[in-house]
Design an enzyme around this catalytic site. Sequence first.
Site, PDB file in Angstrom:
ATOM      1  N   HIS A 135       0.703  -1.286  -0.002  1.00 39.41           N
ATOM      2  CA  HIS A 135       0.075   0.010   0.127  1.00 39.41           C
ATOM      3  C   HIS A 135       0.899   1.188   0.056  1.00 39.41           C
ATOM      4  CE1 HIS A 135      -2.452  -3.148   2.432  1.00 39.41           C
ATOM      5  NE2 HIS A 135      -3.389  -2.483   1.803  1.00 39.41           N
ATOM      6  N   ASP A 164       2.245   1.914   3.337  1.00 39.47           N
ATOM      7  CA  ASP A 164       3.202   0.989   3.900  1.00 39.47           C
ATOM      8  C   ASP A 164       4.665   1.498   3.583  1.00 39.47           C
ATOM      9  OD1 ASP A 164       1.128  -0.967   4.371  1.00 39.47           O
ATOM     10  OD2 ASP A 164       1.322  -1.789   2.301  1.00 39.47           O
ATOM     11  N   MET A 208       2.549  -5.731  -7.851  1.00 37.27           N
ATOM     12  CA  MET A 208       1.022  -4.916  -7.547  1.00 37.27           C
ATOM     13  C   MET A 208       1.355  -3.880  -6.480  1.00 37.27           C
ATOM     14  SD  MET A 208      -1.018  -5.167  -4.804  1.00 37.27           S
ATOM     15  CE  MET A 208      -1.325  -6.763  -3.932  1.00 37.27           C
ATOM     16  N   GLU A 233     -10.990  -6.267  -5.002  1.00 37.17           N
ATOM     17  CA  GLU A 233     -11.018  -7.295  -3.882  1.00 37.17           C
ATOM     18  C   GLU A 233     -11.999  -7.208  -2.992  1.00 37.17           C
ATOM     19  OE1 GLU A 233      -7.395  -7.457  -1.524  1.00 37.17           O
ATOM     20  OE2 GLU A 233      -8.265  -8.630  -0.082  1.00 37.17           O
ATOM     21  N   LYS A 277     -14.838  -8.538  -0.032  1.00 32.13           N
ATOM     22  CA  LYS A 277     -14.768  -8.822   1.486  1.00 32.13           C
ATOM     23  C   LYS A 277     -16.212  -8.333   2.078  1.00 32.13           C
ATOM     24  CE  LYS A 277     -12.126  -8.383   5.972  1.00 32.13           C
ATOM     25  NZ  LYS A 277     -11.179  -7.857   6.650  1.00 32.13           N
ATOM     26  N   GLU A 292      -9.809 -13.309  -2.436  1.00 30.11           N
ATOM     27  CA  GLU A 292      -9.022 -13.657  -1.071  1.00 30.11           C
ATOM     28  C   GLU A 292      -9.416 -14.892  -0.562  1.00 30.11           C
ATOM     29  OE1 GLU A 292      -7.072 -10.784   1.652  1.00 30.11           O
ATOM     30  OE2 GLU A 292      -7.647 -12.014   3.163  1.00 30.11           O
ATOM     31  N   HIS A 347     -11.475 -13.820   2.578  1.00 33.33           N
ATOM     32  CA  HIS A 347     -12.692 -13.122   2.424  1.00 33.33           C
ATOM     33  C   HIS A 347     -13.926 -13.999   1.675  1.00 33.33           C
ATOM     34  CE1 HIS A 347      -9.780  -9.510   2.430  1.00 33.33           C
ATOM     35  NE2 HIS A 347     -10.078 -10.041   3.245  1.00 33.33           N
ATOM     36  N   ASP A 403      -5.076 -13.219  -3.828  1.00 32.93           N
ATOM     37  CA  ASP A 403      -4.623 -13.313  -2.321  1.00 32.93           C
ATOM     38  C   ASP A 403      -4.845 -14.571  -1.613  1.00 32.93           C
ATOM     39  OD1 ASP A 403      -5.460  -9.821  -0.960  1.00 32.93           O
ATOM     40  OD2 ASP A 403      -3.818 -10.646  -2.536  1.00 32.93           O
ATOM     41  N   ASP A 451     -11.505 -11.730  10.008  1.00 28.86           N
ATOM     42  CA  ASP A 451     -10.671 -12.107   8.899  1.00 28.86           C
ATOM     43  C   ASP A 451      -9.084 -12.533   9.597  1.00 28.86           C
ATOM     44  OD1 ASP A 451      -9.336  -9.995   6.344  1.00 28.86           O
ATOM     45  OD2 ASP A 451      -9.037 -12.154   6.663  1.00 28.86           O
ATOM     46  N   ASP A 504      -6.594 -14.187   8.288  1.00 33.99           N
ATOM     47  CA  ASP A 504      -5.207 -13.993   7.403  1.00 33.99           C
ATOM     48  C   ASP A 504      -4.265 -14.773   7.688  1.00 33.99           C
ATOM     49  OD1 ASP A 504      -5.664 -10.459   7.035  1.00 33.99           O
ATOM     50  OD2 ASP A 504      -6.467 -12.159   5.732  1.00 33.99           O
ATOM     51  N   ASP A 519      -1.431 -12.990   1.200  1.00 38.05           N
ATOM     52  CA  ASP A 519      -2.077 -11.671   2.182  1.00 38.05           C
ATOM     53  C   ASP A 519      -2.245 -12.039   3.463  1.00 38.05           C
ATOM     54  OD1 ASP A 519      -4.626  -9.245   2.012  1.00 38.05           O
ATOM     55  OD2 ASP A 519      -2.936  -9.515   3.313  1.00 38.05           O
TER      56      ASP A 519
END
Length: 394
Positions: free
Chosen positions: A56, A59, A90, A183, A185, A219, A222, A247, A257, A259, A293
Amino acid sequence: MPDAFDPTPADRFTFGLWTVGNPGADPFGGRVRERISPVEIVAGLAKCGAYGVNLHDNDLIPFGAPAAERDRIVKEFKKALREHGMKVPMATTNLFSHAIFRDGAFTSADARVRAFAVQKAMRAIELGVELGAKTIVFWGGREGCETEAAKDARDALKWNRECMNFLCAWSKDQGWKLRFALEAKPNEPRSEIYLATTGHMLHFIETLDHSEMVGVNPEVAHENMPGLSMVHAVAQSMECGKLFHIDLNGQKIGRYDQDLRFGSEDLKGAFFLVRLLEGTGGYPAYTGPLHFDAHAYRTEDVAGVWDFARGCMRSYKILAAKAKAFDADREVRQILADNRKLGASHAKAITRFSKAAAMRLLAESFDAEALAARGHRYERLDQIAFEVLTGVRR
Ligand code: DIG
Ligand code: MN
Ligand code: MN
């Protein structure tokens, strides 16, 4: 001890900066480990055998950082990428952390916020292009509501579409050959998130002005949170040529979530997903980045984070080998061939309409009892999958 499942850049594995950089904080407790810096993440992932890293905007670049600071950080990051031979396939935009997005970004009722969000996405896309990204992911984590009194969901759709149309047109106007991947969710952090599943996204894409450059980034977690099949979401996306990114992670159904490390939950679901992506069953394989992810358990220290990263990649490669073994298995191939041969005489009866075909079909008499009597040996097929997965069957 190195083995066949050690990842190499040829495997196209990628991680987001926010994944291995996750310091283990959660809504009920602060961080438990030092933050690994972006430059250290690039070095660490390269050492693990990854192909690339995703990010991102925030980030890497703190929200509101002055241009000179932004350029210094990017220069340092690009140096690390070069030194370690790492790619950035990406890039994405954080349109969910800052309070300005409290009511969403592209679906905020405040048009000024929507315009700011588009501007922020433009700058994040410029950063992605500068780093070599070919895919821009959009995850609308704040695009939702807690009460339907807030806004009409049709207004939210319209505003979201306006923002996506503007960004697609701007990207094309820049002369870039970027692909946008949406994406889905269903919830978290919002009580309800608009465009809750990959299926919703696939329809939304068809309502955009430049739908040809927009696909999806399904994902695992998700789709699994609401108990849906990631395999079916990915199969439908592949079938219509819209699987632009993916993802990968692990998730228990009906939980927040999580992950989790790829393959660490729902082993069969992960196996059949990898089989789909690798194309061992006969369809063309997915050739894009294999992005994890996910993040390590809060129990882990930094060494545990690298265990997590290696585990994601090794688990994928192990399942890819199992999928190849399953589809090479003589008994599997025979059962699938027998099922495909069923009713070969009728395979073309309804593939293309004609008056003659309709007349023939209406004149046909079917022996329903005989057709109903035959089983398909799926129990045997699934048992073989189980035995391949558990190593009982080579
Ligand atoms: C969460 O699943 C989202 C964000 O982490 C990011 O925007 C996207 C990129 O993979 N996934
Ligand atoms: Mn997630
Ligand atoms: Mn994601």
